[in-house]
Scaffold this active site. Sequence first.
Site, short mmCIF file in Angstrom:
data_model
loop_
_atom_site.label_atom_id
_atom_site.label_comp_id
_atom_site.label_asym_id
_atom_site.label_seq_id
_atom_site.Cartn_x
_atom_site.Cartn_y
_atom_site.Cartn_z
N PHE A 1 0.86 1.08 4.24
CA PHE A 1 -0.58 1.35 4.23
C PHE A 1 -0.89 2.49 5.21
CE2 PHE A 1 -2.40 -3.10 2.92
CZ PHE A 1 -1.80 -2.96 1.69
N LYS B 1 13.19 -7.38 -1.77
CA LYS B 1 11.94 -8.12 -1.62
C LYS B 1 11.80 -9.18 -2.71
CE LYS B 1 9.10 -4.64 0.76
NZ LYS B 1 10.00 -3.47 0.80
N CYS C 1 4.08 -1.04 6.88
CA CYS C 1 5.36 -1.46 6.28
C CYS C 1 6.50 -0.50 6.59
CB CYS C 1 5.20 -1.60 4.77
SG CYS C 1 3.76 -2.59 4.31
N GLU D 1 7.00 4.60 -7.18
CA GLU D 1 8.33 4.81 -6.60
C GLU D 1 9.31 5.21 -7.70
OE1 GLU D 1 11.45 2.75 -3.44
OE2 GLU D 1 9.90 1.51 -4.36
N HIS E 1 8.01 -9.71 1.33
CA HIS E 1 7.69 -8.47 2.06
C HIS E 1 7.48 -8.80 3.53
CE1 HIS E 1 6.38 -4.64 3.18
NE2 HIS E 1 5.52 -4.37 2.22
N HIS F 1 11.64 0.37 -1.97
CA HIS F 1 10.55 -0.35 -1.31
C HIS F 1 10.14 -1.52 -2.20
CE1 HIS F 1 7.38 -0.99 1.53
NE2 HIS F 1 6.41 -0.73 0.66
#
Length: 414
Positions: free
Chosen positions: A400, A336, A164, A315, A341, A304
């Site tokens: 990830f 998002k 990502c 976050e 996403h 994010h």
Amino acid sequence: MSKKRVVITGLGAVTPIGNNIQEFWDSLVAGKSGAGLITRFDASSFPTQFACEVKNFDPLIYIDKKEAKRMDPYTHYAIATSAMALEDSKLDLSKINLERAGVIFGSGIGGILTLTEAHAAYLAGGHKRVSPFFVPMMIPDIAAGQISIKFGLKGPNYATVSACSTSSHAIADAFMLIQRGSADIIFSGGSEYSLIPLSVAGFCSARALSNWNDRYLEASRPFDKDRNGFVMGDGGGTLILEELEHALNRGAFIHAEIAGIGLTGDAFHVTAPPPGGEGAYRSMREALRDGGINPEDVDYINAHGTSTELNDLNETKAIKTLFGEHAYKLAISSIKSMTGHLLGAAGAIEAIATVLAIQNSLIPPTINLDTPDPECDLNYTPKVPVKREINYAISNTFGFGGHNASILFKKYTG
């Protein structure tokens, strides 16, 4: 030798809420959700049956029909958004040194549609059924290569792949190369076309996706206590990064400046963030250090904000650790909630959204934020956009593998 300054002079986007910059921005301001039931395949047996698909996109506006057939759709997005960014930048390619114009453009997954179709052809008819274009259509670097070929860009040319964080790393690399004098102009960003049965099945099996099939417009809800997974999306974004003097010498319009970057690794877990968002904290801290500013100078964070329990919580904790009391004065939002996403393309379209927020002095909202998680108690700009002067803004992406990237953008004032 002093570092060169780097500015943004071109933007292009294909997203679930708009296939050009104006449509994209108008949809963000309107709080429009891009979610809908999946149309590309029969998802009726899947635990999650919806996503944020790109709609009504015609690659033949940008690419010759014969060439388009030899490209995976993720490359279609890359070429289209780069063509848009080039037009926006008003660059005359015949008047620049193309050896100092490059491409750094990534994809988290690459041509997975091409891969699955070629595999099916192989199983049905053996090796002779596999297209000679299979490999160059499928590999994740080929979008960068195709952009270079399309526009004759002969400078640095490669792809980034970091889940990502992919396209944020592409932007960061482009920034550093221009800073050190290795290029004048770099087309940078990322694209993804991953809404196919195999990848949706994989995320379903990982229990990463929301399963609100009867409430899909509300399913992407970052920082809300009822969030239960992210919503997949696809698309792409290109930003043209340019050395400041080069841009000024040709009279370019400057959207914003990149002031700094922060790149860190969690060294913790394949998919989960470390407790307290320690890696995210360091990523943002390094962006501020690189930009030479204090935490209280930041006005906005494009989070994010995936709509997953661990990401949103950690976050938030990272923001509180770095900014202290100023965390409660910041404007924060997650687009998002509207786009879903976009995986490897997320960083590019979120960087574009951050630049547009600075340019328009307007914070896009986090829609679907009905009941904030008690542990997510910052100002996430719920429901509606908010007017605010933005001098510095951070765009966060975390992937990830523990890949963290924070880009610090600055209002360009001349």
